[in-house]
Motif scaffolding. Sequence first.
Motif, mmCIF file in Angstrom:
data_model
loop_
_atom_site.group_PDB
_atom_site.id
_atom_site.type_symbol
_atom_site.label_atom_id
_atom_site.label_comp_id
_atom_site.label_asym_id
_atom_site.label_seq_id
_atom_site.Cartn_x
_atom_site.Cartn_y
_atom_site.Cartn_z
ATOM 1 N N ARG A 10 0.738 -1.112 -0.138
ATOM 2 C CA ARG A 10 0.081 0.159 -0.079
ATOM 3 C C ARG A 10 0.776 1.133 -0.015
ATOM 4 O O ARG A 10 0.657 2.114 -0.738
ATOM 5 N N GLN A 11 1.795 1.190 0.836
ATOM 6 C CA GLN A 11 2.865 2.413 1.001
ATOM 7 C C GLN A 11 3.539 2.640 -0.344
ATOM 8 O O GLN A 11 3.588 3.913 -0.975
ATOM 9 N N LEU A 12 3.918 1.608 -0.980
ATOM 10 C CA LEU A 12 4.558 1.661 -2.400
ATOM 11 C C LEU A 12 3.410 2.499 -3.533
ATOM 12 O O LEU A 12 3.802 3.154 -4.258
ATOM 13 N N ALA A 13 2.194 1.819 -3.450
ATOM 14 C CA ALA A 13 1.237 2.226 -4.408
ATOM 15 C C ALA A 13 0.902 3.534 -4.140
ATOM 16 O O ALA A 13 0.337 4.238 -5.125
ATOM 17 N N GLU A 323 9.436 -3.295 3.084
ATOM 18 C CA GLU A 323 8.928 -2.294 1.946
ATOM 19 C C GLU A 323 10.304 -2.508 1.011
ATOM 20 O O GLU A 323 10.101 -2.389 -0.183
ATOM 21 N N SER A 324 11.680 -2.302 1.670
ATOM 22 C CA SER A 324 12.819 -2.578 0.935
ATOM 23 C C SER A 324 13.051 -3.516 -0.142
ATOM 24 O O SER A 324 13.373 -3.538 -1.254
ATOM 25 N N LEU A 325 12.658 -4.738 0.837
ATOM 26 C CA LEU A 325 12.559 -5.974 -0.150
ATOM 27 C C LEU A 325 11.728 -5.963 -1.379
ATOM 28 O O LEU A 325 11.970 -6.603 -2.349
ATOM 29 N N LEU A 326 10.353 -5.629 -1.027
ATOM 30 C CA LEU A 326 9.357 -5.383 -2.057
ATOM 31 C C LEU A 326 10.096 -4.631 -3.224
ATOM 32 O O LEU A 326 9.932 -5.241 -4.456
ATOM 33 N N LEU A 327 10.689 -3.416 -2.875
ATOM 34 C CA LEU A 327 11.216 -2.761 -3.877
ATOM 35 C C LEU A 327 12.246 -3.240 -4.657
ATOM 36 O O LEU A 327 12.129 -3.367 -5.677
ATOM 37 N N GLY A 328 13.090 -4.293 -3.949
ATOM 38 C CA GLY A 328 14.274 -4.924 -4.285
ATOM 39 C C GLY A 328 13.902 -5.946 -5.379
ATOM 40 O O GLY A 328 14.496 -6.203 -6.348
ATOM 41 N N SER A 378 18.657 -4.738 -1.849
ATOM 42 C CA SER A 378 17.576 -4.208 -1.115
ATOM 43 C C SER A 378 17.913 -4.107 0.616
ATOM 44 O O SER A 378 17.482 -3.184 0.914
ATOM 45 N N LEU A 379 18.881 -5.129 0.819
ATOM 46 C CA LEU A 379 19.358 -4.872 2.308
ATOM 47 C C LEU A 379 20.089 -3.543 2.499
ATOM 48 O O LEU A 379 20.105 -2.674 3.467
ATOM 49 N N LEU A 380 21.039 -3.569 1.639
ATOM 50 C CA LEU A 380 21.905 -2.259 1.392
ATOM 51 C C LEU A 380 21.429 -1.084 1.626
ATOM 52 O O LEU A 380 21.476 -0.098 2.477
ATOM 53 N N PHE A 381 20.453 -0.961 0.691
ATOM 54 C CA PHE A 381 19.664 0.400 0.570
ATOM 55 C C PHE A 381 18.694 0.539 1.585
ATOM 56 O O PHE A 381 18.218 1.513 1.888
ATOM 57 N N GLY A 382 18.169 -0.446 2.262
ATOM 58 C CA GLY A 382 17.158 -0.561 3.106
ATOM 59 C C GLY A 382 17.563 -0.427 4.435
ATOM 60 O O GLY A 382 16.739 0.201 5.362
ATOM 61 N N ALA A 383 18.758 -0.800 4.811
ATOM 62 C CA ALA A 383 19.074 -1.025 6.118
ATOM 63 C C ALA A 383 19.452 0.384 6.840
ATOM 64 O O ALA A 383 18.657 0.447 8.036
ATOM 65 N N PHE A 384 20.020 1.258 6.244
ATOM 66 C CA PHE A 384 20.190 2.452 7.081
ATOM 67 C C PHE A 384 19.100 3.285 7.405
ATOM 68 O O PHE A 384 18.534 3.452 8.646
ATOM 69 N N PRO A 385 17.881 3.556 6.270
ATOM 70 C CA PRO A 385 16.890 4.096 6.478
ATOM 71 C C PRO A 385 16.025 3.262 7.623
ATOM 72 O O PRO A 385 15.306 4.059 8.465
ATOM 73 N N ALA A 386 16.064 2.080 7.699
ATOM 74 C CA ALA A 386 15.316 1.265 8.635
ATOM 75 C C ALA A 386 15.883 1.526 9.982
ATOM 76 O O ALA A 386 14.958 1.628 10.864
#
Lengths: 806, 232
Positions: A10-13, A323-328, A378-386
Amino acid sequence: MLSDLRFAFRQLAKSPGFTFVAILALALGVATATSMFTFYNALLLRPIPFVTDESTLLYLRTYNVRQPADDFDSSVPDFRDIRRESQTLSGALTVWNRTYILGGSERPERALGNWITADAFQTLGVRPALGRLFRPDESRPGSPPVVILGHALWKRSYGGNPDLLGQTITLNNESVTVVGIMPEGFAFPETTQLWQPFPDNEMARDEERGSHGFPIYARMKPGVTLSSVQAELDTLGARHEAAYPKTNTGMRFRALLMRDEAMREEKLALQLMLGAVFAVLLIACGNVANLLLARSSARSRELAVRAALGAGRGRLVRQLLTESLLLGVAGGLAGFVLTFWQIDFVLSLIPVEIPFWIRFDLDWRVLAFALAATIGSSLLFGAFPAIQLSRPDLAQELKDGARGGTASGHGRRFRAYLIVFQLALTLVLLVAAGLMTRSFLHLQNIDPGFDPTGIFTFRTGIPPTIEKDEKIAQKFFETAIDRLREIPGVEDAGFISYLPLTNSSNYNSFAIAGRPEPTPGQLPSAIYRAASPGVFSALRIPLRRGRFFDERDRADREPVAVVSEAFVAKFFPHEDPLGRRLVYGHELEEKLRKTVTIVGVVGDIAQRPTAREIDPAVWLPLAQKPDNFMSAVLRVKGEPASYLAPAQDALVAARAGIPLYLPGPLAKVASDNMWPQRFFGFLFIMFAVVALFLAALGIYGVMAYNVAQRTQEIGVRMALGAEPRNVVTMIIGQGFRLVLAGLALGLVAAWFSAQLLASLLHGVEPHDPPTFAFVPLLLALVALLACYLPSRRATRIDPLHALRGE
Amino acid sequence: MSSPASLIKLEGVTKVFLTDEVETHALSGIHLDIRQGEYVAIAGPSGCGKSTLLSILGLLDSPTDGTYVLNGRPVQSLSLPERARIRNREIGFIFQSFNLIGDLTVYENVELPLTYRGMPAAERKAAVTSALEKVGMGHRAKHLPSQLSGGQQQRVAVARALAGSPAVLLADEPTGNLDSKNGDSVMQLLADLHKGGATIVMVTHDTRFARHAERTIHIFDGRVVQEQVEQH
């Protein structure tokens, strides 16, 4: 978990713009990385097919201790000695390329074959698909001729008939028994289509130790190391030097792993490519991380509320990483589709047949890499924000919310660092691409010393097994020239042993008569070319002094030579070369030597398209130095490629049953020979363009998001009287400070990393001023544009709405 | 003694919002005359149109119909850059939620409208220092907004509105985000500024604060329903 997925979706949509940009960035990053890894895998990682235990398979090279960097293939006598005397090798083999004429038709097919030592396939560990391998006795002189066919040739020319085994076929006018069919795809050493046993007595005399043209492949014994093989080869080399001083003085052998040798020139480029690819992937990750971080300020309150309602940190991290993984995954899937397209496109840049062991199809390594790139990024770009978002300062967040809030300082700083980092990486890639492009353009624009346009070329000849008498072969070429000249539109025609601007050449050592006896092993050498008189006029090679070859230079007349300007500069810098004599086969006994008199000096022509300097060359008249196979050069009117059919007719008229192969315009043949430069140059350009696009996307995305985040602030500024130009200046100014920092960092990094490219560059210095001036300018302009678009959007902010929105 | 000149004059101002084929008449035929040095409160219940009126007065929005003369110049149909210039020179805004820029110091926040005016640095410094002194925030010039209390932030916002010596101060619920003590303090500050000659137009829904003004205009359903002159 399912609820996390639902919410993430939902967030991505909810933010389609953000989602699209993030997926696009990831797709480009993953696709570029995966396609490059596919090449890297094919060339450096994937096991050589059919061959057992590649790690013990060696390639032996010969070198002269005076110039240890220049190594070359070996002689057959040296090969046989090494094979017999070595205690560290369990086997060794050599091959000799042969051109075969199949069947006995008027216009026969030509196939590239090899003489290969009889036990070679056992040494390699290859088994036939059908039939058997060679027996040891089949290489003995006088043995009934046998052949093993490649799978493709068997299918194409013999209909894949399994009954062919044990039957005879006609090869070079000789009946040969087919004893085996190799597995599909096997073409050792590179693109060979058939194999015959290397006769034991061929090139085996001690006098042949100077003929270095035979690659040696060898298998290490179990437990033996490369260094112990090398130590033994050093000993053998010294022993050979003592035993055969005329041919082996200064000669030593060098052992390399087979793949290292095959990829020696490409390895550095490939490693740099892989580095470039990781840079692109990092840029893509940086972009998405940046977007996520920028977006995080909008969600900090939501997460603070969740935390206030009791969500633990792990729960928040899980949700954000979902969310990051979904994007990834979305980016990875899109990237994988792009990968196929990219690979197809890049492969279309390779115009030549590639060695059998290079296979670009996807294997588990590529799939694993794509998966790892997707999940890792996905983990790399998602980790810091998370991590950053998962520990909100509740009181502050909720209080900030009441006050209209401001983005956190360190989040903004981190975003800024990411932008600076990706701009710096992009600049490094762009500089590399710029240097490679300039290098390629230099090669394309280099003056080859002749006019390659309007030349139609092909190769032809009579195998020595058909005509042992060289004079008959020479007569064929003379007749063929006459027939070819009769073709309407042909202005000039001739035959040359090796086409210029190709990587084919033959170096021969010689002595200069009248000079002191050269030290053994220190004879000078030069390219030698056999050519008919028409070649000079067909290629428009200028005469500098003396004369070209002409009708006088027949086999029964005094042997003559024409030398190049580079030859004169190197060997007769202060003397008139005309009338001087060169002695070939100086190391051989007197009767085998051949002395030629220099009668002319011609302009230099480039033999190798990537040579850093012009090689000195000696031209010998075809009539006095007949080769079995020669390349025709026809200066023609109109489109060169249209002369194929008339040329075939002319050859048949000269002598039926002789194949015409490798036809095409000389300019294209030369261009095709530069495919590695074009290929690697293009890859760098592709990565740089993707990186530039990603960097622009990153800057645009972050600046656009900043504008969206700062809507209220911009509204306040406009309420206070800021005009559109004030807003544009502010947004661009802020973006451009980051750009300048990225350019500065990138320039320093590019300055040092450009040195790594030095060996791949031709005619361009690693610190090429135009490249270092133009590339930062280009990046700055693109970055400016990327900042300008969001700034224009900012000027359209309605202050009233902005303030109400608050 | 002649009465002060008219600073703001609205005649027949209407504002209609169109959303999904629905016409909402936020303001209908507003006539208003505000003289220099006046302290006017615009009061009314939530959604009555008072903030829309203030937005039109502050040139953040334009009327659908009617005329608006500010300082003798019709301004109802100016271009965006012209409106921005007039906002910068003639109008000082004080917002309910202060709207200070978090990345800028107190000094820089107050200086901001002056930089858009192209005022030389020395003049800016004098104007900013004077404005901050007026609101008693001179000692916090180097602080960031996040380091101040709500009341202090609103004082800085007032200083920012004052610094350019605008013709009129427009205050939109200036005490809405403050506790009563800080609210009173800010109201006192506005009263002091008015005594010093400032023209102030304040939107409020709180009748307690409206009493600080000389005149209160009551709006209901987009119309002026009552004008009340306070006896001080």
